[in-house]
Design a protein around this motif. Sequence first.
Motif, mmCIF file in Angstrom:
data_model
loop_
_atom_site.group_PDB
_atom_site.id
_atom_site.type_symbol
_atom_site.label_atom_id
_atom_site.label_comp_id
_atom_site.label_asym_id
_atom_site.label_seq_id
_atom_site.Cartn_x
_atom_site.Cartn_y
_atom_site.Cartn_z
ATOM 1 N N GLY A 281 0.814 -1.210 0.000
ATOM 2 C CA GLY A 281 0.000 0.000 0.000
ATOM 3 C C GLY A 281 0.848 1.261 0.000
ATOM 4 N N LEU A 282 1.936 1.246 0.767
ATOM 5 C CA LEU A 282 2.840 2.400 0.807
ATOM 6 C C LEU A 282 3.495 2.634 -0.549
ATOM 7 C CD1 LEU A 282 4.645 1.817 4.246
ATOM 8 C CD2 LEU A 282 2.832 3.468 3.742
ATOM 9 N N LEU A 283 3.933 1.560 -1.195
ATOM 10 C CA LEU A 283 4.571 1.675 -2.503
ATOM 11 C C LEU A 283 3.601 2.242 -3.534
ATOM 12 C CD1 LEU A 283 6.638 -1.654 -2.683
ATOM 13 C CD2 LEU A 283 7.539 0.655 -2.436
ATOM 14 N N ARG A 284 2.404 1.687 -3.556
ATOM 15 C CA ARG A 284 1.410 2.155 -4.530
ATOM 16 C C ARG A 284 1.087 3.637 -4.306
ATOM 17 N NH1 ARG A 284 -1.094 -1.882 -7.435
ATOM 18 N NH2 ARG A 284 -0.787 -4.029 -6.686
ATOM 19 N N THR A 285 0.899 4.013 -3.039
ATOM 20 C CA THR A 285 0.547 5.404 -2.710
ATOM 21 C C THR A 285 1.655 6.361 -3.106
ATOM 22 O OG1 THR A 285 -0.839 4.676 -0.857
ATOM 23 C CG2 THR A 285 -0.087 6.963 -0.834
ATOM 24 N N PHE A 286 2.899 6.018 -2.749
ATOM 25 C CA PHE A 286 4.009 6.925 -3.015
ATOM 26 C C PHE A 286 4.304 7.039 -4.503
ATOM 27 C CE2 PHE A 286 8.469 8.220 -3.271
ATOM 28 C CZ PHE A 286 8.431 9.351 -2.475
#
Length: 581
Positions: free
Chosen positions: A452-457
């Motif tokens: 989720g962090l990767l997708r968001t960033f």
Amino acid sequence: MRALLDFTSIKDIHYGKDPVSDAWLLHFMTSNHLENFMDPIKNASPEQLRFMVALDENQVFAPCSDWLFKRLVTPGLAADLLQEYIYVWKTLIKLVRTHVSDKYQRRLILNLCRHKFKQALDASILIPWRLLKGMITIFLSRSGLDDPYRNRKSILVSRGRAYLESDFFKRAMESCPYPSLDCKCLEDMRFELDMIELERLFRLSTLPDTWCADLFSGDFSRYSSCFSKDKIDFTGMRNIFGKSRSGLKILYLPDESGGLPADLLMVKSLLRQGHSVIMAFKEGFCFDSPTFWDNENDPALTEVLKGAYFITESRISKNELLDTLRKNPFVIISDGTRERLNLIRCSVTFARAWKESDLILAKGWANRRRLIKNTHQFTRDVMCFHRNRNGRFKLEFKAKSHTTHKFSELDITAKADEIIAEMQQARSERKAVMFYSGIVGSIPGQVEVAIGLLRTFVSDLRSRLEDTYIINPAEHFVEGMDADDLMFMWEKVQRSGLISIWRFQTYADIERSFELMGKKVPTVWVGKDATYSTGCTKERYIAQDVQKQHRELQILGPGPDKFLRRREYGVGRFSDVVIES
């Protein structure tokens, strides 16, 4: 008192159904020194074991036959189990009395081993060959010997070579097939001749291992009558080789040193047919079994192994293994053990060799017990061949589990090529190509959060950076691929020379990601960055290597001196090996 759930075979047993049964199962595994959490260096993780065995979640695997496992979990010492223990004890006594001349040391070793043996009988929980391996370790350490059978095996190999030169062997191998072949074309005739050659080699290669004592006399007359009685259906073998005439990767598990020259003649036949072969020897002394180091002490063996490539690395990576196989059709590895086939104790190199193979060829009665008489299914087709006590040839086949899906090198390369094509398209449109490396599986239980962090960033980056094509590995996850497959795929992408900017996740990136998600940074994520990930660590070194060939590559994020935290990612898993203190 032992309390287990009812079962008919090992594959029926799972953890998590009954605490009393689970406690006993863990007692069994720890008593045999087979539990990963007790010794993760020597024992395979569940993920590594799944390279070889088709296991459901929490399913139990034991490296023995169903018959033996049933005896070990049944209260009391059954008569047939007692005979197994007596056999290994007699084997140990003979070994010590033959090879330890010093009276004090001989008595010390035998009495120490006697204590271990009595303890094993009282508990009747130890797998007999695990007990024998432990007693042999005592014998080797106290006697100062590393291989008491070195001279014996050298003689066996020499006699095995004489066996290949005997009139009996030449007649059996070279006689024309009868009746004559009925083929429609030359290609079919070649295949039929190849199969006839393999059939004969299967049967002939097992004879020396059955009567190794005969090899000292050079009398092969006993073999002739036995060989002429072999009437075996080789349809299964023909089906396997007929499906893939373009070439199979074969993992070959030999039996004893006497039959090794004939095994190598079979390997030569397989190589000529276009297959590649990995042969697995023992890591150290295991009676008549050939070991990885025998060729260093036996010139005759060195001669027959000429042309083979030896992999000495016990934890070779998938990339290195496949690269070696592309350059060397015949490779020799160690299985990492000094005992009968034990998939829990085998090396990472052996596990990866199994995973990359299409077929396991296992020779000998002992391998049959561990593979055919164990009702677990495996991730690759297994073919066992041996001779029974009466000298009759047996060939048995166990198909791989229907739940197993193998991503071949071609499959993974095709996926990598798709991504590379997208990168080439971006470069043709004069866009910068950025690869973003970040934590995925390094924090236990946080894989979904990490993705989720990767997708968001990355989504935020795309909104802020003009004419930049950003590759986010989290967007290219393929169901069924393990970490080995993914690392192999990404390295092909990363070494393509098409990456303009390689950005590694910083703690500031993580803070920004949680901010965009409207959340505070959880404690478990505080202070984390790409240096906390083994995958990122490996990628950082790849980035430096690529930069040597492509000087225009920009590397952003923590400096190379910061990537010192992780030594190895968990084999086959999406998480790291725990940091050693």
